[in-house]
Design an enzyme around this catalytic site. Structure first.
Site, PDB file in Angstrom:
ATOM      1  N   GLU A 210       0.871  -1.178   0.000  1.00  0.00           N
ATOM      2  CA  GLU A 210       0.000   0.000   0.000  1.00  0.00           C
ATOM      3  C   GLU A 210       0.906   1.225   0.000  1.00  0.00           C
ATOM      4  O   GLU A 210       1.451   1.607   1.036  1.00  0.00           O
ATOM      5  CB  GLU A 210      -0.916  -0.032   1.226  1.00  0.00           C
ATOM      6  N   CYS A 244      -1.750   9.414   2.696  1.00  0.00           N
ATOM      7  CA  CYS A 244      -1.355   8.833   1.409  1.00  0.00           C
ATOM      8  C   CYS A 244      -2.356   9.126   0.302  1.00  0.00           C
ATOM      9  O   CYS A 244      -2.013   9.101  -0.876  1.00  0.00           O
ATOM     10  CB  CYS A 244      -1.134   7.335   1.547  1.00  0.00           C
TER      11      CYS A 244
END
Length: 487
Positions: A210, A244
């Site tokens: 991720e 993110c």
């Protein structure tokens, strides 16, 4: 034997006892984890305050609330998800039992990130526990206080042999990566992601990465710019931009750039007051190394809003940059800080072209009242996630897969996607030692007549109820008898 080797060996030994395979045991562990968040919230929040300057309410809002919801979802659905999944069959396997049997992978390594230290470390752990795995948990050393609290609290609430916590920095992580795991789940940046993948390749270990990237945000001139900027401001400056999936930069036509700047400025004041430095809801850059990295990005850009900073406090004000060029320093890597560049583009076509020149981002945002604009942005670009007329909130939907594509990541998780990602979905077929005549078509010598019968049986799938299955089985017996005679 190193501390890291010992942790992995203990987890492997605990897994081999088989206790994690019991669905009841998994649910009990999840309930214990749920209890941790209700009983130790103040300790969790105090550590996050020291690391990232989040308030106790902010810690719950952005860190633990989602985890509590995720755990509840798993507890409610785990028995169904872990049960055998029956599938469609062809005529050749009509009398057989054909199903998918989810089984644990083994020992999983979960390497967390520092920006949301509980949310992005524990969420994969929830999936690992639910899937019946052992899991070695490696919190980020950058969040010193949170890492220590995690090390202290997790062994109190969940099986400390099955789910050991290993703290430390780069040397400890490198030592862990030398060990053999059955899956590695990493949240962080693409540079480290490549290191993780290289280490995993030596053991043929599958990975979930991720990562991140520069998530674009296109604002259509025909949308409600006030609402769009309010949502973008929240998405960008939450956690001081250290998210993110934060909108990394804005694309808009030159005619609305000034309006966008003014609306964002207005929202910054509304959310964080005239002096964000004294606002309890505005965070800090995690450390001075990242402070210097973010500040260096400002060198060749024009500041329209903000820019104030204090290195001793790791403070950078919410900042907007105007008339930014694609070649500017701030556009060369993911910002991961409170800088919001605005790149003027002449049209939707130019925006799409610019987005496609870069690496595929983790998220892509578009604000427009026009479904055709939204659909074009969706269909003519690629990203991990896609969101129209809002920011970040797709992360909160457990029914959606969360993950990147290309440079922004490999694999997805959340909800059932976590369970499936951290399970081996084992294909199973159980056949009876009867009706051997039907199988004659597959045995040598091979003939065109046998091929014809094989095509009939294999290319026809069936999905019928119990009565239909009985009728079809009877018909199958009759066909088998014919086949035996013909072949």
């Amino acid at each position: 034997m190193s501390r890291e080797q010992q942790a992995v060996a203990r987890a492997r030994k605990a897994f081999e006892t088989g206790r994690s395979k019991s669905v009841e045991y998994r649910i009990n562990q999840l309930k214990n984890l749920q209890r941790l968040f209700s009983e130790r919230q103040k300790e969790i929040a105090a550590a996050i305050k020291k690391d990232l300057n989040k308030t106790e309410v902010g810690a719950q809002f952005y860190e633990t609330l989602g985890l509590e919801g995720e755990i509840s979802l798993f507890i409610k659905n785990l028995k169904e998800w872990a049960a055998p999944r029956h599938v469609k069959k062809n005529l050749l396997t009509m009398s057989d039992t054909v199903y998918i049997h989810p089984e644990p992978l083994g020992v999983v390594l979960v390497i967390g990130a520092w920006n949301y230290p509980w949310a992005v470390t524990i969420r994969p752990l929830i999936g690992a526990i639910a899937a019946g795995n052992a899991a070695v948990v490696k919190p980020s050393e950058v969040c010193v206080h949170t890492s220590k609290v995690m090390e202290d609290l997790l062994p109190i609430y969940i099986d400390k042999e099955l789910y050991p916590v290993v703290t430390g920095g780069v040397p400890e992580t490198q030592e862990l990566l030398r060990q053999k795991f059955d899956h590695i789940f990493y949240t962080g940046n693409s540079t480290v992601g490549k290191v993780i993948m290289e280490a995993a390749a030596k053991h043929l270990t599958p990975v979930t990465l991720e990562l991140g990237g520069k998530s674009p945000c296109y604002i259509d001139k025909n949308c409600d710019i006030s609402i769009a900027c309010r949502r973008v401001t929240w998405g960008k400056y939450s956690n001081c931009g250290q998210t993110c999936i934060a909108p990394d930069y804005i694309l808009c036509e030159p005619s609305i750039q000034n309006r966008v700047i003014e609306e964002v400025k207005k929202c910054i004041k509304e959310f964080y007051t005239d002096n964000p430095k004294t606002c309890p809801d505005y965070g800090r850059i995690i450390n001075q190394r990242h402070f210097k990295r973010v500040m260096a990005m400002l060198e060749d850009s024009n500041i329209a809003v903000g820019g104030e900073n204090d290195e001793s406090d790791c403070y950078i004000a919410p900042t907007v940059l105007r008339d930014v060029k694609p070649e500017a320093k701030v556009m060369q890597e993911e910002i991961f800080g409170p800088l919001l560049p605005i790149l003027p583009v002449s049209s939707l076509d130019e925006a799409i072209k610019l987005i496609n020149k870069g690496e595929k981002p983790l998220a892509l945002y578009v604000f427009s009242p026009d479904n055709k604009v939204i659909e074009r942005m969706r269909d003519e670009t690629s990203s991990g996630g896609f969101l129209a007329n809002d920011c970040l909130v797709h992360y909160s939907v457990s029914a959606l897969p969360f993950g990147g594509v290309g440079n922004s990541g490999i694999g997805c998780y959340h909800g059932k996607f976590s369970f499936d990602r951290l399970s081996h979905l084992r294909g199973c077929l159980v056949k009876k030692l009867k009706m051997e005549g039907v199988n004659d078509m597959r045995y040598p010598p091979h003939t065109l007549k046998k091929l014809g019968w094989a095509r009939f049986f294999i290319l026809n799938t069936v999905d019928v109820g119990w009565v239909g299955r009985m009728a079809l089985l009877a018909a199958l017996v009759m066909v088998a008898a014919v086949v035996i005679q013909v072949i």
